[in-house]
Scaffold this motif. Structure first.
Motif, PDB file in Angstrom:
ATOM      1  N   ARG A  85      80.679  58.398  54.124  1.00 54.20           N
ATOM      2  CA  ARG A  85      80.714  56.929  54.617  1.00 54.20           C
ATOM      3  C   ARG A  85      80.044  56.437  54.638  1.00 54.20           C
ATOM      4  O   ARG A  85      78.069  57.145  54.752  1.00 54.20           O
ATOM      5  CB  ARG A  85      81.427  56.892  55.859  1.00 54.20           C
ATOM      6  CG  ARG A  85      82.566  57.747  55.133  1.00 54.20           C
ATOM      7  CD  ARG A  85      83.447  57.428  57.067  1.00 54.20           C
ATOM      8  NE  ARG A  85      83.855  55.948  57.252  1.00 54.20           N
ATOM      9  CZ  ARG A  85      84.581  55.829  58.962  1.00 54.20           C
ATOM     10  NH1 ARG A  85      84.733  56.493  59.600  1.00 54.20           N
ATOM     11  NH2 ARG A  85      84.389  54.406  58.068  1.00 54.20           N
ATOM     12  N   GLY A  86      79.692  54.915  54.266  1.00 55.09           N
ATOM     13  CA  GLY A  86      78.269  54.666  54.340  1.00 55.09           C
ATOM     14  C   GLY A  86      77.473  53.847  53.240  1.00 55.09           C
ATOM     15  O   GLY A  86      76.764  53.834  53.357  1.00 55.09           O
ATOM     16  N   VAL A  87      78.535  53.491  52.282  1.00 62.10           N
ATOM     17  CA  VAL A  87      77.593  53.894  50.039  1.00 62.10           C
ATOM     18  C   VAL A  87      78.292  53.459  49.818  1.00 62.10           C
ATOM     19  O   VAL A  87      79.861  53.664  49.341  1.00 62.10           O
ATOM     20  CB  VAL A  87      76.922  55.184  49.799  1.00 62.10           C
ATOM     21  CG1 VAL A  87      76.293  54.420  48.801  1.00 62.10           C
ATOM     22  CG2 VAL A  87      76.522  56.446  50.981  1.00 62.10           C
ATOM     23  N   GLY A  88      78.554  52.029  49.012  1.00 63.49           N
ATOM     24  CA  GLY A  88      79.975  51.057  48.036  1.00 63.49           C
ATOM     25  C   GLY A  88      78.170  51.049  47.107  1.00 63.49           C
ATOM     26  O   GLY A  88      77.069  51.153  47.348  1.00 63.49           O
ATOM     27  N   TYR A  89      79.380  50.788  46.020  1.00 71.95           N
ATOM     28  CA  TYR A  89      78.337  49.549  44.865  1.00 71.95           C
ATOM     29  C   TYR A  89      79.146  48.356  44.129  1.00 71.95           C
ATOM     30  O   TYR A  89      79.626  47.853  44.710  1.00 71.95           O
ATOM     31  CB  TYR A  89      78.444  50.966  43.340  1.00 71.95           C
ATOM     32  CG  TYR A  89      79.788  51.124  44.088  1.00 71.95           C
ATOM     33  CD1 TYR A  89      80.735  50.041  42.648  1.00 71.95           C
ATOM     34  CD2 TYR A  89      81.064  51.667  44.491  1.00 71.95           C
ATOM     35  CE1 TYR A  89      82.241  50.395  42.277  1.00 71.95           C
ATOM     36  CE2 TYR A  89      81.892  52.461  44.266  1.00 71.95           C
ATOM     37  CZ  TYR A  89      83.090  51.522  43.841  1.00 71.95           C
ATOM     38  OH  TYR A  89      84.438  51.498  42.699  1.00 71.95           O
ATOM     39  N   VAL A  90      77.929  47.552  43.294  1.00 75.99           N
ATOM     40  CA  VAL A  90      78.314  46.545  43.059  1.00 75.99           C
ATOM     41  C   VAL A  90      77.626  46.814  41.153  1.00 75.99           C
ATOM     42  O   VAL A  90      76.789  47.246  41.588  1.00 75.99           O
ATOM     43  CB  VAL A  90      78.332  45.336  43.501  1.00 75.99           C
ATOM     44  CG1 VAL A  90      76.726  45.243  43.543  1.00 75.99           C
ATOM     45  CG2 VAL A  90      78.553  44.126  42.507  1.00 75.99           C
ATOM     46  N   ALA A  91      78.130  46.607  40.436  1.00 80.19           N
ATOM     47  CA  ALA A  91      77.882  46.437  38.934  1.00 80.19           C
ATOM     48  C   ALA A  91      78.394  44.852  38.588  1.00 80.19           C
ATOM     49  O   ALA A  91      79.410  44.212  38.835  1.00 80.19           O
ATOM     50  CB  ALA A  91      79.003  47.371  38.233  1.00 80.19           C
ATOM     51  N   VAL A  92      77.159  44.239  37.819  1.00 81.01           N
ATOM     52  CA  VAL A  92      77.455  42.519  36.945  1.00 81.01           C
ATOM     53  C   VAL A  92      76.762  43.151  35.887  1.00 81.01           C
ATOM     54  O   VAL A  92      75.710  43.384  35.723  1.00 81.01           O
ATOM     55  CB  VAL A  92      76.614  42.201  37.953  1.00 81.01           C
ATOM     56  CG1 VAL A  92      76.922  40.369  37.702  1.00 81.01           C
ATOM     57  CG2 VAL A  92      77.069  42.310  39.412  1.00 81.01           C
ATOM     58  N   ARG A  93      77.352  42.756  34.844  1.00 85.95           N
ATOM     59  CA  ARG A  93      77.291  42.714  33.826  1.00 85.95           C
ATOM     60  C   ARG A  93      76.413  41.267  33.418  1.00 85.95           C
ATOM     61  O   ARG A  93      76.765  40.187  33.900  1.00 85.95           O
ATOM     62  CB  ARG A  93      78.533  42.592  32.591  1.00 85.95           C
ATOM     63  CG  ARG A  93      78.490  42.895  31.486  1.00 85.95           C
ATOM     64  CD  ARG A  93      80.005  43.256  31.024  1.00 85.95           C
ATOM     65  NE  ARG A  93      80.249  43.852  31.285  1.00 85.95           N
ATOM     66  CZ  ARG A  93      81.104  45.102  31.314  1.00 85.95           C
ATOM     67  NH1 ARG A  93      79.862  45.909  30.665  1.00 85.95           N
ATOM     68  NH2 ARG A  93      81.711  45.557  32.061  1.00 85.95           N
TER      69      ARG A  93
ATOM     70  N   GLY B 191      73.085  58.834  52.473  1.00 83.66           N
ATOM     71  CA  GLY B 191      73.660  59.052  51.535  1.00 83.66           C
ATOM     72  C   GLY B 191      74.359  58.484  50.119  1.00 83.66           C
ATOM     73  O   GLY B 191      75.097  59.471  49.264  1.00 83.66           O
ATOM     74  N   ARG B 192      73.274  57.557  49.387  1.00 87.38           N
ATOM     75  CA  ARG B 192      73.339  57.546  48.054  1.00 87.38           C
ATOM     76  C   ARG B 192      73.165  58.286  47.645  1.00 87.38           C
ATOM     77  O   ARG B 192      73.726  59.395  46.665  1.00 87.38           O
ATOM     78  CB  ARG B 192      72.068  56.368  47.810  1.00 87.38           C
ATOM     79  CG  ARG B 192      72.652  54.747  48.444  1.00 87.38           C
ATOM     80  CD  ARG B 192      71.334  54.511  47.999  1.00 87.38           C
ATOM     81  NE  ARG B 192      71.672  52.502  48.693  1.00 87.38           N
ATOM     82  CZ  ARG B 192      70.651  51.769  49.502  1.00 87.38           C
ATOM     83  NH1 ARG B 192      69.628  52.345  47.930  1.00 87.38           N
ATOM     84  NH2 ARG B 192      71.686  51.013  49.352  1.00 87.38           N
TER      85      ARG B 192
END
Length: 377
Positions: free
Chosen positions: A217-225, A258-259
């Motif tokens: 828990r406590g780790v998310g992501y975003v990816a942008v092209r 967490g990462r």
């Protein structure tokens, strides 16, 4: 009922984890972390205590880069198109805050859209418009094409897989239709990553690592092209870290341990085999729906052959599902209640959600049936 495929996947996945007395049917909330994932987190926390947080963070750079690379490969983005954040919600909020849009711009959604996303669009001042769907609650392709001839939204936003029931939008086809009209598609992949295949071509995706990927828990992501990265305008609390624009969405104050743990979870997922995991999860969902289709006092929300492992059940009586969930936990079965706020345009009445991972066994279905029918005897 046919046997489940890829028993070797189940064996490999289970061997990486400690035994549990619980029957975990709540992967769509949190997957079970592995021994190595927890060890990686603990080792980094020890390093922070010895060296200080920022020195330890610098030493973890290779691992966090690995997390970005593996996420990129699974989501069809380059390593330098991926940023790590604190959660799927934080990732979506940072992306939306930086996205090239103004109050009054339109975002098109499906009726099954996650409730928190709807609230986030409203907070950003965006005008929400609901797309037409077919008899299966999928976005209607012909209606979408007709509408795009005369209208152009700022974005089309999709939940690749819904949180409350087994509904996967046809993301690949929607991306292709929108690309022809030069409209970006942004996808919430929180329930999709590690669960169903995520297609290439979206302008941006975001999500969390704690569900089917079984990260902490406590780790998310975003990816942008590209070229959308260059159109981002990062806003507070983001800190400009230099480099790729998407990395500027990352907070300087981060759960680095967490990462590091997520990097381990991603490696293990890839080593076991993403395609085999997805196939087994789909088979588990079909088997569980088939086994509960005639459950006294309950109805399936989705067809038996719906995708993925999420199973949604609607009680015939007006019962307290939160109390039922608590009773099930006391009996060592973990589930979730999906109330209206999860998808306010789609959920009419609260439902019970089951979401097993690849360790699920067909022999558990009679136990589940007995627990859920006990109140009807």
């Amino acid at each position: 009922m046919t046997a489940l495929p890829h028993d070797s996947v189940r064996a490999a996945w289970t061997a990486l984890r400690t035994a549990t007395p619980m029957l975990h049917l709540d992967t769509a909330a949190c997957g079970r972390t592995s021994i190595a994932t927890r060890a990686a987190i603990t080792a980094h926390l020890e390093l922070e205590a010895e060296l200080g947080g920022y020195v330890a963070e610098a030493q973890a750079d290779a691992e966090t880069t690995t997390a970005r690379r593996l996420l990129g490969e699974l989501l069809h983005f380059a390593t330098d198109e991926v940023a790590l954040l604190d959660s799927g919600s934080a990732a979506g909020a940072q992306l939306l805050a930086a996205w090239p849009c103004e109050p009054g711009d339109r975002v098109w959604i499906a009726p099954s859209e996650w409730g928190n996303n709807i609230a986030a669009f409203a907070d950003r001042g965006l005008e929400i418009s609901v797309m037409d769907v077919d008899d299966h609650d999928h976005v209607d392709f012909e209606a979408l094409q007709r509408r795009l001839r005369t209208e152009r939204p700022n974005m089309v936003h999709l939940n690749a897989f819904n949180s409350h029931r087994a509904l996967a939008q046809p993301s690949r086809e929607i991306i292709e239709i929108c690309a022809a009209a030069d409209v970006p598609v942004v996808i919430d992949t929180a329930q999709a990553l590690g669960h169903i295949e995520v297609p290439a071509g979206a302008a941006a995706v975001y999500g969390t690592g704690r569900k089917y990927m079984c990260g902490p828990r406590g780790v998310g992501y975003v990816a942008v092209r590209e070229p959308w990265q260059q159109q981002l305008t990062p806003r507070a609390p983001a800190v400009n870290l230099g480099g790729q624009a998407v990395r500027n969405l990352e907070s300087r104050e981060a759960y680095v341990a967490g990462r590091v743990g997520l990097a381990t979870a991603l490696r293990q997922h890839v080593e076991i085999g993403p395609a085999q995991i997805r196939e087994r999860l789909g088979a588990i969902g079909r088997a569980l729906r088939e086994g509960l289709a005639d459950l006294p006092g309950w109805s399936l929300v989705d067809p038996v052959d719906a995708p993925g492992s999420i199973v949604a059940l609607l009680p015939h009586e007006d019962i307290d599902l939160y109390q039922l969930r608590a009773d099930l936990v006391a009996r060592k079965v973990v589930t979730t209640v999906s109330a209206k706020e999860r998808a306010p345009l789609d959920i009419v009445r609260p439902m019970l959600r089951l979401s097993p991972h690849v360790d699920f066994e067909l022999s558990w279905i009679p136990q589940i049936r007995d627990l859920l029918t006990a109140r009807h005897r």
